[in-house]
Write a protein that holds these residues in place. Structure first.
Motif, PDB file in Angstrom:
ATOM      1  N   UNK A 113       0.931  -1.392  -0.458  1.00 25.27           N
ATOM      2  CA  UNK A 113      -0.150   0.479  -0.345  1.00 25.27           C
ATOM      3  C   UNK A 113       0.802   1.135  -0.215  1.00 25.27           C
ATOM      4  N   UNK A 114       0.053   2.623   0.171  1.00 25.80           N
ATOM      5  CA  UNK A 114       1.046   3.764  -0.046  1.00 25.80           C
ATOM      6  C   UNK A 114       1.261   4.565   1.505  1.00 25.80           C
ATOM      7  N   UNK A 115       2.599   5.268   1.040  1.00 21.57           N
ATOM      8  CA  UNK A 115       2.861   5.089   3.012  1.00 21.57           C
ATOM      9  C   UNK A 115       1.994   6.498   3.181  1.00 21.57           C
ATOM     10  N   UNK A 116       1.686   7.036   1.987  1.00 22.64           N
ATOM     11  CA  UNK A 116       0.924   8.417   2.528  1.00 22.64           C
ATOM     12  C   UNK A 116       0.282   8.788   2.984  1.00 22.64           C
ATOM     13  N   UNK A 117      -0.351   7.423   2.483  1.00 17.81           N
ATOM     14  CA  UNK A 117      -1.745   7.106   3.659  1.00 17.81           C
ATOM     15  C   UNK A 117      -2.006   6.397   4.657  1.00 17.81           C
ATOM     16  N   UNK A 118      -1.068   5.751   5.346  1.00 14.83           N
ATOM     17  CA  UNK A 118      -0.794   4.426   6.131  1.00 14.83           C
ATOM     18  C   UNK A 118       1.184   4.925   6.257  1.00 14.83           C
ATOM     19  N   UNK A 125     -10.630  -5.756   7.449  1.00 12.83           N
ATOM     20  CA  UNK A 125     -11.328  -4.868   6.969  1.00 12.83           C
ATOM     21  C   UNK A 125     -12.795  -4.695   7.489  1.00 12.83           C
ATOM     22  N   UNK A 126     -13.275  -3.773   8.020  1.00 11.38           N
ATOM     23  CA  UNK A 126     -14.950  -4.220   8.086  1.00 11.38           C
ATOM     24  C   UNK A 126     -15.911  -3.895   6.684  1.00 11.38           C
ATOM     25  N   UNK A 127     -16.343  -4.805   6.135  1.00  9.45           N
ATOM     26  CA  UNK A 127     -17.176  -5.045   5.312  1.00  9.45           C
ATOM     27  C   UNK A 127     -15.939  -6.098   3.864  1.00  9.45           C
ATOM     28  N   UNK A 128     -14.815  -6.224   4.331  1.00  7.35           N
ATOM     29  CA  UNK A 128     -13.891  -7.096   3.203  1.00  7.35           C
ATOM     30  C   UNK A 128     -13.094  -7.855   3.967  1.00  7.35           C
ATOM     31  N   UNK A 129     -14.372  -9.065   4.668  1.00  3.79           N
ATOM     32  CA  UNK A 129     -13.860 -10.410   5.344  1.00  3.79           C
ATOM     33  C   UNK A 129     -12.973 -11.397   5.119  1.00  3.79           C
ATOM     34  N   UNK A 137       0.879  -4.083  -9.162  1.00  3.58           N
ATOM     35  CA  UNK A 137       1.060  -3.654  -8.250  1.00  3.58           C
ATOM     36  C   UNK A 137      -0.404  -3.805  -7.486  1.00  3.58           C
ATOM     37  N   UNK A 138       0.024  -4.669  -6.384  1.00  6.27           N
ATOM     38  CA  UNK A 138      -1.388  -5.767  -5.395  1.00  6.27           C
ATOM     39  C   UNK A 138      -1.757  -4.265  -3.870  1.00  6.27           C
ATOM     40  N   UNK A 139      -3.296  -4.027  -4.047  1.00  8.61           N
ATOM     41  CA  UNK A 139      -3.712  -2.971  -2.567  1.00  8.61           C
ATOM     42  C   UNK A 139      -3.896  -4.716  -1.736  1.00  8.61           C
ATOM     43  N   UNK A 140      -3.062  -4.445  -0.865  1.00  7.87           N
ATOM     44  CA  UNK A 140      -3.520  -4.720   0.072  1.00  7.87           C
ATOM     45  C   UNK A 140      -4.502  -4.215   1.171  1.00  7.87           C
ATOM     46  N   UNK A 141      -5.798  -5.569   2.133  1.00 12.00           N
ATOM     47  CA  UNK A 141      -6.621  -5.507   2.542  1.00 12.00           C
ATOM     48  C   UNK A 141      -5.828  -5.383   4.473  1.00 12.00           C
ATOM     49  N   UNK A 142      -5.085  -5.406   5.033  1.00 17.59           N
ATOM     50  CA  UNK A 142      -4.357  -5.099   6.305  1.00 17.59           C
ATOM     51  C   UNK A 142      -4.253  -3.694   6.290  1.00 17.59           C
ATOM     52  N   UNK A 202      -4.878   4.105  12.179  1.00 17.00           N
ATOM     53  CA  UNK A 202      -5.341   4.555  13.607  1.00 17.00           C
ATOM     54  C   UNK A 202      -5.738   2.825  14.321  1.00 17.00           C
ATOM     55  N   UNK A 203      -5.647   1.393  12.856  1.00 17.78           N
ATOM     56  CA  UNK A 203      -5.296   0.072  13.756  1.00 17.78           C
ATOM     57  C   UNK A 203      -6.600  -0.634  13.134  1.00 17.78           C
ATOM     58  N   UNK A 204      -8.492   0.424  12.703  1.00 20.41           N
ATOM     59  CA  UNK A 204      -9.096  -0.033  12.366  1.00 20.41           C
ATOM     60  C   UNK A 204      -9.586   0.668  10.649  1.00 20.41           C
ATOM     61  N   UNK A 205     -10.360  -0.342   9.554  1.00 24.49           N
ATOM     62  CA  UNK A 205     -10.115   0.373   8.673  1.00 24.49           C
ATOM     63  C   UNK A 205     -11.408  -0.375   7.808  1.00 24.49           C
ATOM     64  N   UNK A 206     -12.453   0.007   6.565  1.00 23.09           N
ATOM     65  CA  UNK A 206     -13.235  -0.359   6.059  1.00 23.09           C
ATOM     66  C   UNK A 206     -12.613   0.139   4.195  1.00 23.09           C
ATOM     67  N   UNK A 207     -13.480  -0.763   4.083  1.00 22.46           N
ATOM     68  CA  UNK A 207     -13.630  -0.347   2.767  1.00 22.46           C
ATOM     69  C   UNK A 207     -13.203   1.006   1.892  1.00 22.46           C
ATOM     70  N   UNK A 208     -13.569   1.868   2.486  1.00 20.36           N
ATOM     71  CA  UNK A 208     -13.138   3.363   1.738  1.00 20.36           C
ATOM     72  C   UNK A 208     -11.488   3.899   2.064  1.00 20.36           C
TER      73      UNK A 208
END
Length: 306
Positions: free
Chosen positions: A191-196, A266-270, A217-222, A229-235
């Protein structure tokens, strides 16, 4: 149609003696896969670092055997994918399974061991996990060294055999070395370090280099790779895809979930059953053609093995 470039079901099956067919301890099992919109799933051989060095290669072979004995051979509608031709020939109702390697620690400094895994069907090779090995340093190794001489031999072999060289988990210097040397670079789940701010994520220079090299490049759901924040959702997932696209990666971006490789979700992407709803959310953001690139076509276009 969805292609998912990374899951860790094999190591969970290996560690816990699970059944791929229907174990509810697996995010990716046969029943969920069949009832999902995932057409092609990549299954990673990942040997946990706590496995003794002398036992790591045997563990890798055992996971490769699990891939054949539990994922592919029992099911007429599951096809082992080793080439772009195999991808194109998948019929309606058929699913494709691709074998990958996450971390070259299991081969030690023996190129013949890697050659054997490639003959068994491995089509993407991650050079490290987070620590150092004979090939290169991982992102958590303080030394931060790049490719060793042996590592250069590994990449040259992958070039010769038309195999993806996967930079996910690699040290920064190792990443730069691979982008200079590899004919088929990819980042299976990054993923992108500018966002996490997780060090496993990629900065703008790395993203630009991957785009320049026409890498996948594959975006990952971790969650830890999606925000701080430690919690993530589909957005959050969509935000990383959008960042990549804004940087010019529309023809490079795809999905590498890391299902079964994380204890936070990820909430909504289990699991794969959530992919179709996720695709509908992508369609609310981008045109059909762009979503098709994200979900499968970029992966197909860049698959090295004809």
């Amino acid at each position: 149609m969805i292609i998912d470039a990374h899951c860790d079901a094999l190591v969970k099956i290996w560690q816990q003696q699970l059944s791929f067919h229907s174990s509810d301890q697996l995010q990716v099992n046969y029943q969920k896969w069949m009832n999902s919109s995932v057409k092609v799933q990549c299954f990673a051989i990942f040997v946990p670092p706590e496995v003794a060095a002398e036992a790591q290669y045997s563990a890798a072979l055992e996971m490769a055997n699990i891939f054949y004995e539990q994922v592919v051979e029992p099911y007429e509608n599951v096809k082992h994918i080793t080439s772009k031709r195999d991808l194109a020939s998948l019929a309606e109702g058929e699913k494709g399974a691709i074998l990958t390697l996450e971390g070259c620690h299991s081969i030690g400094n023996d190129l013949e061991k890697l050659k054997t895994l490639l003959r068994m069907g491995v089509r993407a090779v991650g050079l490290t996990w987070n620590q150092a090995n004979a090939v290169c340093d991982g992102i958590e190794e303080k030394r931060g060294a790049g490719l060793s001489s042996f590592g250069e031999e590994v990449v040259q072999l992958l070039n010769k055999e038309k195999i993806w060289t996967d930079v996910s988990h690699l040290s920064y210097q190792g990443f730069l070395n691979v982008l200079d040397l590899a004919d088929y670079p990819m980042a299976s789940h990054s993923n992108v370090i500018a966002l996490a701010s997780h060090p496993r994520n990629l900065d703008d220079q790395q993203i630009e280099l991957l785009i320049k090299r026409k890498a996948w490049i594959g975006v990952t759901f971790v969650p830890d790779f999606l925000n701080d924040q430690g919690k993530a959702n589909v957005e959050d997932v969509i935000s990383h895809i959008a960042y990549y696209i804004d940087k010019g990666a529309e023809d490079c971006i795809g999905l590498g979930s890391d299902f079964d490789g994380t204890e936070a979700f990820v909430s909504g992407l289990y699991d794969p059953l959530d992919y179709e709803q996720f695709r509908q959310q992508l369609l609310r953001r981008w045109p059909v053609e762009t979503v098709h690139k994200i979900t499968c076509q970029n992966f197909i276009n860049k698959f090295p093995h004809a």
